[in-house]
Design a protein around this motif. Structure first.
Motif, mmCIF file in Angstrom:
data_model
loop_
_atom_site.group_PDB
_atom_site.id
_atom_site.type_symbol
_atom_site.label_atom_id
_atom_site.label_comp_id
_atom_site.label_asym_id
_atom_site.label_seq_id
_atom_site.Cartn_x
_atom_site.Cartn_y
_atom_site.Cartn_z
ATOM 1 N N ILE A 1 3.518 -33.797 -137.351
ATOM 2 C CA ILE A 1 2.649 -34.929 -137.706
ATOM 3 C C ILE A 1 3.533 -36.153 -137.911
ATOM 4 C CG2 ILE A 1 0.905 -35.801 -139.307
ATOM 5 C CD1 ILE A 1 0.391 -32.980 -140.264
ATOM 6 N N ARG A 2 3.239 -37.218 -137.222
ATOM 7 C CA ARG A 2 4.046 -38.440 -137.418
ATOM 8 C C ARG A 2 3.185 -39.547 -138.006
ATOM 9 N NH1 ARG A 2 4.974 -42.829 -133.480
ATOM 10 N NH2 ARG A 2 7.208 -42.536 -133.750
ATOM 11 N N PHE A 3 3.752 -40.293 -138.947
ATOM 12 C CA PHE A 3 3.088 -41.498 -139.452
ATOM 13 C C PHE A 3 4.145 -42.477 -139.942
ATOM 14 C CE2 PHE A 3 2.811 -38.248 -142.856
ATOM 15 C CZ PHE A 3 3.564 -38.852 -143.852
ATOM 16 N N PRO A 4 3.792 -43.767 -139.948
ATOM 17 C CA PRO A 4 4.808 -44.770 -140.293
ATOM 18 C C PRO A 4 4.892 -45.047 -141.783
ATOM 19 C CG PRO A 4 2.821 -45.864 -139.585
ATOM 20 C CD PRO A 4 2.539 -44.388 -139.507
ATOM 21 N N LYS A 5 5.839 -45.886 -142.132
ATOM 22 C CA LYS A 5 5.942 -46.387 -143.495
ATOM 23 C C LYS A 5 4.729 -47.269 -143.792
ATOM 24 C CE LYS A 5 8.976 -48.983 -146.476
ATOM 25 N NZ LYS A 5 10.232 -49.681 -146.639
ATOM 26 N N GLY A 6 4.324 -47.273 -145.033
ATOM 27 C CA GLY A 6 3.358 -48.286 -145.461
ATOM 28 C C GLY A 6 1.914 -47.911 -145.224
ATOM 29 N N GLY A 7 1.095 -48.951 -145.089
ATOM 30 C CA GLY A 7 -0.351 -48.763 -145.131
ATOM 31 C C GLY A 7 -0.999 -48.609 -143.770
ATOM 32 N N PHE A 8 -2.338 -48.681 -143.784
ATOM 33 C CA PHE A 8 -3.107 -48.442 -142.564
ATOM 34 C C PHE A 8 -4.438 -49.157 -142.686
ATOM 35 C CE2 PHE A 8 -3.023 -44.950 -145.618
ATOM 36 C CZ PHE A 8 -4.326 -45.002 -146.106
ATOM 37 N N TYR A 9 -5.066 -49.369 -141.542
ATOM 38 C CA TYR A 9 -6.437 -49.867 -141.535
ATOM 39 C C TYR A 9 -7.340 -48.652 -141.732
ATOM 40 C CZ TYR A 9 -10.850 -51.630 -139.732
ATOM 41 O OH TYR A 9 -12.165 -51.961 -139.595
ATOM 42 N N SER A 10 -8.223 -48.692 -142.746
ATOM 43 C CA SER A 10 -9.085 -47.528 -143.009
ATOM 44 C C SER A 10 -10.367 -47.612 -142.198
ATOM 45 C CB SER A 10 -9.462 -47.476 -144.489
ATOM 46 O OG SER A 10 -8.399 -46.973 -145.219
ATOM 47 N N PHE A 11 -10.575 -46.632 -141.357
ATOM 48 C CA PHE A 11 -11.820 -46.562 -140.582
ATOM 49 C C PHE A 11 -12.912 -45.935 -141.453
ATOM 50 C CE2 PHE A 11 -8.713 -47.139 -137.325
ATOM 51 C CZ PHE A 11 -9.373 -47.778 -136.289
ATOM 52 N N PRO A 12 -14.173 -46.304 -141.200
ATOM 53 C CA PRO A 12 -15.235 -45.760 -142.045
ATOM 54 C C PRO A 12 -15.404 -44.251 -141.898
ATOM 55 C CG PRO A 12 -16.143 -47.170 -140.303
ATOM 56 C CD PRO A 12 -14.656 -47.306 -140.254
ATOM 57 N N GLU A 13 -15.067 -43.714 -140.717
ATOM 58 C CA GLU A 13 -15.223 -42.260 -140.594
ATOM 59 C C GLU A 13 -14.093 -41.654 -139.769
ATOM 60 O OE1 GLU A 13 -18.316 -40.628 -138.240
ATOM 61 O OE2 GLU A 13 -18.339 -42.287 -136.825
#
Ligand SMILES: Cc1ncc(C[n+]2csc(CCOP(=O)(O)OP(=O)(O)O)c2C)c(N)n1
Length: 608
Positions: free
Chosen positions: A460-472
């Motif tokens: 599983i890869r993900f970056p540092k920091g935040g994200f845009y939250s999708f409604p679903e």
């Protein structure tokens, strides 16, 4: 005092009161600057006097000092003419938080990964000898980094080559968190009351007696070595053929200058100076909480929900329900968001030290006996363990850990040594590997729930920091992507991988043209059905990823389309074929053209 130090030459004339004042000013200077810009404050506060002593004795334009990791090189930078640059430490366009030979002749290697300094220093010393040059070479390494496997390999080799390499072991008894393992215990025995005091006395009398040059120096040191050997055998360094001198008080500049000035006495043998320092020295809060002050974020940055925090919380929740889950980190409890986990579930938690190769092989062993390991390692550090991913994991049919690769993509202020640009490339070619990446926090949670039940190694890869939250976020299904936008009037289709899905989605605010958007979720196996479904629409196709274009998911999609006979206009957007510098992550994303606005501009131009 600090104002007067334009280069290390200026140190040579200082008397002891001036040195004390200088050390105090350097500390004040770093506390002020680094609290604002962010950076590795605690490690650097600890080594002020040690750096002054080294720069007073050696000439690092000729002699070479190779810092391990090099996060502790700020004082070195200040003393070697870069003080004025500290307003922009680690900022885009400013000086690096690590050593960089492009920045100064005083720096030797551009590094940020631990454990390599003794190897490169030994190589340099060997080359100098071959070329008939006699400058000194020093490896400067911390007590946690020296327990890394690469450092051990180098120690083994020095004993064999017998080169006059100098190792400074900066022992503050801390990694980022507490140093782990038997080696740390071994070192602490040298320091513990009785040994330390007797050796300290010996050192003091040795220094008192020391003549300037000559045979008697050799004799004195040999006697000292014998005494030390008697008192603290076994000493791992001596056993490996490296002369051990220490422990040395890292705050007594005069004593250190005397000791280092006489390092000629062992002209044909390697020597290690074991120097004791304190992480955070001089700043009460940092001395009390060196882990927090190890790597500070810029005080100007806004705080946001991060993938790291989501991972840490979800990991705790999952593991509480299943005692067979084991979580492994390689000296990065804090960075990987596992503080809470380590406190609440210590029996399911393994910090193996700075030992990524071991972490993966160890996890394979856990899996063999029926546990389910989650291995949380930054993308860039997992590069160390590619062979264990191959042999101990992928090659075995029954070893199926979950790899959690934080800091995949542009990491921000730590720069090119820490950007996670290559993990798709170095994992995708392994049979049985499953590669996934979440678009947001909720999808990360779903992926973790899903991954724990898989009979394949999952990355599983993900970056540092935040994200845009999708409604679903629809349920995760093996090899299935998620269609986010399917427009009747669409003029092109975007396939995105991971958190750039948010940036791709937000292009709708900038582009007049409608587009389809597919969140790939899987880089391996690719969702062939959905990709081909959109390819059949004959629209231009764009793949967006925060990974090196070479070896990335765009290449995988391209070869699938070619093999299936599609020739849609095709564009890949991701990290180009060079090293991205340090700087704030959002700025780096813009520079790479991977934020929603720049993606829109690039795509609009390409379509035009
Ligand atoms: C291969 C690798 N794994 C993890 C890290 C993250 N890391 C940076 S500094 C550090 C701790 C270093 O401790 P030590 O060598 O004792 O130096 P100190 O900070 O205490 O001076 C770690 C784990 C790294 N740089 N490289």
């Amino acid at each position: 005092m600090l104002e007067k130090i334009k280069s290390p030459e200026d140190l040579k004339t200082l008397h002891s009161l001036e040195i004390k004042a200088l050390a105090r000013e350097i500390r004040e200077f770093m506390i002020e600057k680094v609290q604002r810009t962010g950076g590795h404050l605690a490690s650097n506060l600890g080594v002020v006097e040690l750096m002054i002593a080294l720069h007073s004795v050696f000439d690092f334009k000729k002699d070479r000092i190779i810092f391990d990791v090099s996060h502790q090189s700020y004082v070195h930078k200040i003393l070697s003419g870069r003080r004025d640059e500290f307003n922009h430490l680690r900022e885009f366009g400013g000086i690096s938080g690590f050593t960089d030979p492009l920045e100064s002749v005083y720096d030797v290697f551009k590094v940020g990964h631990a454990g390599t300094s003794i190897s490169t220093a030994l190589g340099m010393k060997t080359a100098k000898e071959v070329l008939g040059r006699n400058e000194k070479v020093i490896a400067f390494i911390g007590d946690a980094s020296i327990s890394n496997g690469v450092a051990f390999e180098a120690i083994n080799h020095i004993g064999h080559l017998k080169k006059n390499l100098i190792i400074i072991l900066n022992d503050n008894q801390m990694s980022i968190s507490q140093t782990v393992g038997g080696f740390a215990k071994h070192l602490s025995r040298f320091i513990s009351g009785k040994f330390y005091n007797t050796i300290k006395q010996d050192l003091e009398s040795f220094l008192h007696d020391i003549p300037v040059i000559g045979d008697s120096v050799n004799q004195t040191i040999k006697n000292l070595k014998k005494t030390i050997k008697k008192q603290i055998t076994p000493n791992i360094f001596e056993e490996f053929g490296i002369n051990y001198i220490g422990p040395i008080d890292g705050y007594d500049v005069e004593q250190m200058i005397k000791i280092f000035s006489n390092s000629d006495y062992l002209s044909d043998e390697p020597v290690i100076f074991h120097v004791l320092t304190k992480k955070g020295k001089g700043l009460k809060e940092a001395e009390e909480n060196p882990t927090f002050y190890h790597g500070l974020s810029s005080s100007l940055k806004k705080k946001e929900d991060s993938f790291t925090a989501v991972f840490g919380e979800k990991m705790t929740e999952i593991a509480k329900k299943d005692p067979k889950i084991a979580v492994i980190t390689a000296a990065m409890t804090d960075g990987t968001g596992l503080n809470q986990f380590s406190e609440e579930l210590p029996a399911q938690y393994y910090d193996v030290g700075i030992a990524e190769e071991h972490a993966v092989a160890f996890a394979a062993g856990l899996a063999k006996e029926g546990l389910k390991p989650f291995i949380a390692i930054y993308s860039t550090f997992l590069q160390r363990a590619v062979d264990q991913i191959f042999q101990e994991v992928s090659l075995q049919e029954d070893i199926n850990p979950v790899f959690v690769m934080d800091r995949s993509g542009l990491c921000g202020e730590d720069g090119p040594t820490h950007h996670g640009a290559f993990d798709i490339a170095y994992t995708r070619f392994f049979p049985r590997a499953v590669l996934i990446s979440p678009k947001d926090g909720r999808e990360l949670e779903n992926m973790m729930e899903w991954a724990k039940d898989q009979n394949n190694p999952v990355f599983i890869r993900f970056p540092k920091g935040g994200f845009y939250s999708f409604p679903e976020s629809k349920a995760i299904e093996y090899g299935k992507s998620e269609i986010i936008l399917e427009e009747k009037e669409a003029e092109f289709t975007v396939f995105s991988y991971g958190s750039l899905t948010g940036e791709a989605y937000l292009m709708k605010d900038f582009l007049s043209k409608k587009f389809n958007l597919v969140n790939l979720r899987f880089a391996k196996p690719l969702d062939m059905e959905t990709i081909l479904y959109f390819a059949q629409k004959k629209l231009p196709i764009i793949v967006v990823e925060e990974h090196s274009l070479a070896g990335g998911v765009g290449e995988a999609v391209a070869s699938l389309l070619m093999e299936k006979g599609f020739n849609n206009p095709f564009l890949r957007l991701g990290l180009e074929d060079y090293y991205y510098p340090h700087g704030e992550r959002s700025l780096l994303l813009q520079t790479a053209g991977l934020d929603s606005k720049n993606l829109s501009v690039k795509i609009a131009r390409w379509l035009a």
